[in-house]
Scaffold this motif. Sequence first.
Motif, PDB file in Angstrom:
ATOM      1  N   CYS A   1    -103.837  56.142  22.011  1.00 64.61           N
ATOM      2  CA  CYS A   1    -103.131  56.512  20.780  1.00 64.61           C
ATOM      3  C   CYS A   1    -104.062  57.351  19.918  1.00 64.61           C
ATOM      4  O   CYS A   1    -105.275  57.274  20.050  1.00 64.61           O
ATOM      5  CB  CYS A   1    -102.641  55.274  20.016  1.00 64.61           C
ATOM      6  SG  CYS A   1    -103.974  54.157  19.537  1.00 64.61           S
ATOM      7  N   ARG A   2    -103.490  58.107  19.018  1.00 66.05           N
ATOM      8  CA  ARG A   2    -104.278  58.999  18.163  1.00 66.05           C
ATOM      9  C   ARG A   2    -105.085  58.214  17.154  1.00 66.05           C
ATOM     10  O   ARG A   2    -104.566  57.277  16.546  1.00 66.05           O
ATOM     11  CB  ARG A   2    -103.358  59.966  17.425  1.00 66.05           C
ATOM     12  CG  ARG A   2    -104.090  61.083  16.714  1.00 66.05           C
ATOM     13  CD  ARG A   2    -103.121  62.094  16.168  1.00 66.05           C
ATOM     14  NE  ARG A   2    -103.810  63.201  15.548  1.00 66.05           N
ATOM     15  CZ  ARG A   2    -103.209  64.229  14.968  1.00 66.05           C
ATOM     16  NH1 ARG A   2    -101.866  64.275  14.964  1.00 66.05           N
ATOM     17  NH2 ARG A   2    -103.910  65.203  14.414  1.00 66.05           N
ATOM     18  N   GLN A   3    -106.363  58.534  17.038  1.00 64.73           N
ATOM     19  CA  GLN A   3    -107.250  57.859  16.101  1.00 64.73           C
ATOM     20  C   GLN A   3    -106.887  58.221  14.672  1.00 64.73           C
ATOM     21  O   GLN A   3    -106.677  59.396  14.357  1.00 64.73           O
ATOM     22  CB  GLN A   3    -108.711  58.246  16.381  1.00 64.73           C
ATOM     23  CG  GLN A   3    -109.711  57.506  15.534  1.00 64.73           C
ATOM     24  CD  GLN A   3    -111.136  57.957  15.829  1.00 64.73           C
ATOM     25  OE1 GLN A   3    -111.335  58.815  16.662  1.00 64.73           O
ATOM     26  NE2 GLN A   3    -112.092  57.354  15.163  1.00 64.73           N
ATOM     27  N   GLY A   4    -106.809  57.208  13.838  1.00 67.52           N
ATOM     28  CA  GLY A   4    -106.484  57.450  12.441  1.00 67.52           C
ATOM     29  C   GLY A   4    -107.690  57.929  11.652  1.00 67.52           C
ATOM     30  O   GLY A   4    -108.830  57.965  12.144  1.00 67.52           O
ATOM     31  N   ILE A   5    -107.458  58.323  10.389  1.00 65.84           N
ATOM     32  CA  ILE A   5    -108.526  58.825   9.518  1.00 65.84           C
ATOM     33  C   ILE A   5    -109.372  57.648   9.051  1.00 65.84           C
ATOM     34  O   ILE A   5    -108.845  56.657   8.528  1.00 65.84           O
ATOM     35  CB  ILE A   5    -107.920  59.578   8.315  1.00 65.84           C
ATOM     36  CG1 ILE A   5    -107.062  60.745   8.814  1.00 65.84           C
ATOM     37  CG2 ILE A   5    -109.003  60.072   7.393  1.00 65.84           C
ATOM     38  CD1 ILE A   5    -106.276  61.438   7.712  1.00 65.84           C
TER      39      ILE A   5
END
Length: 442
Positions: free
Chosen positions: A339-343
């Motif tokens: 999944c895309r890494q968050g900020i």
Amino acid sequence: MQHRCPHGTTKIYENSGMPCPTTEYLEKYPVYGNVQPPQSLKPKQEFQACRGKMEGITTFKSDYRPYEIVKQPRHVPEEYKPNHGEIDLGTTYKQDFNSYKVQPVAIVRPLERQEVKKGKLNTVPTYKDDYRAWDVQKWELYKPEQTYHPPTVKFGNSTTFQDDYIPQEIKPRQSFKPSLVVKHSTVPFNGDTSHHLDYVPHQLEFKFVRPKEVYKPPNQSFENLTTHRYDFQGLVGETAKICKPAYTRLTQNAPFEGSTEFRESFQPWEISPPEVKKVPKYVPPTGTMQLNSMSQLDYVPYQVSRVVPIRPISPRRSNNFPFQGKSTTKEDFPAWESCRQGIVKRQQQIPNPSGKFDGLSTFRSHYVPHELIPRESCKPLNVALKSSVPFDDVTMYSIEYAPKKQEICPASYPFPPGYIFENTNSQGHKFFRKITPAVKAF
């Protein structure tokens, strides 16, 4: 009365080369006590001869050692004796060269051709005479037709990388950067320096103040008359007249009538306009153009079958079993869900206020207002002072000033009144004698 001026002697009189040292200013110069006028520090142009005897020995004479010089023997050349006989002036070039009779070359110059302007030239060139028109047919194109057509359906097959890739979850790394929080020390600040510890104060000495001198005015009156005011006497004269003759410009409006060398040598000639060659109009040829070449006419087409490629038969077995696309890479590297890494945001240390903002700062809360008292201005009023006492306009100059009568120097006159001319000395000075009035005896 004798008048002396500080100029040099003239050529008419005795020319000693020395100017007159005495002037009227030096004679009338008032001497104050033992103060004498400054003397010139310029050195005198006199030759100072040496009193001692000159010793004519130099370092070259003292260090020089004479040597005996032996004259070198001179080479005497032998007397020239001419050889008897004649000189043979023959060369190999003269012996081997065979002379030929040569005639002057005639000048090969083409005859002058006279151009015939009249008449029409009807000629046929060799190209038109030798050229033969052939019946040529147009070539046919032998390019094979293009049978390939690109597909219209979208390509939807997946790659091996897309099938074998397993996405994995990525965890953010822990930051080892130190926090930017200021660490306060509990130990009090020690502000002692080496200058504070080693400095020894000394008592300053009393500064010497020179007493102010009191102004003492001079006892004698001020003489404001200069030698220029004494000696100068304005003379009325006329302005110099211009001796330049008046300029009169000679102008002639009539045109120039006459012949010149240019007009006589260069007379106008009638020039005929250049002949323009007429270009014949283009006439297109009649009939159709034959574009057949020799290759198209002589070519004979043949029916040839396509060559079969000589390729060995592959030992491929036809199996009806489904393809098992498993490999060691697929088994060892399964696909992970990614999944895309968050900020990654930094946690806020100071919590946000929840209540209403008062808008009151520490300066406004601690400030105590005081009543301002305006200061009195010490500036004097811009009003003219009026006094009933009369103005005292007496000054030191008006008290000590003694008016004197301006005397005119009698030397400015060619014949001063009240004096009789006596003689002229060798330096060119004129001497006059004052007339004394005769006293009558009683």
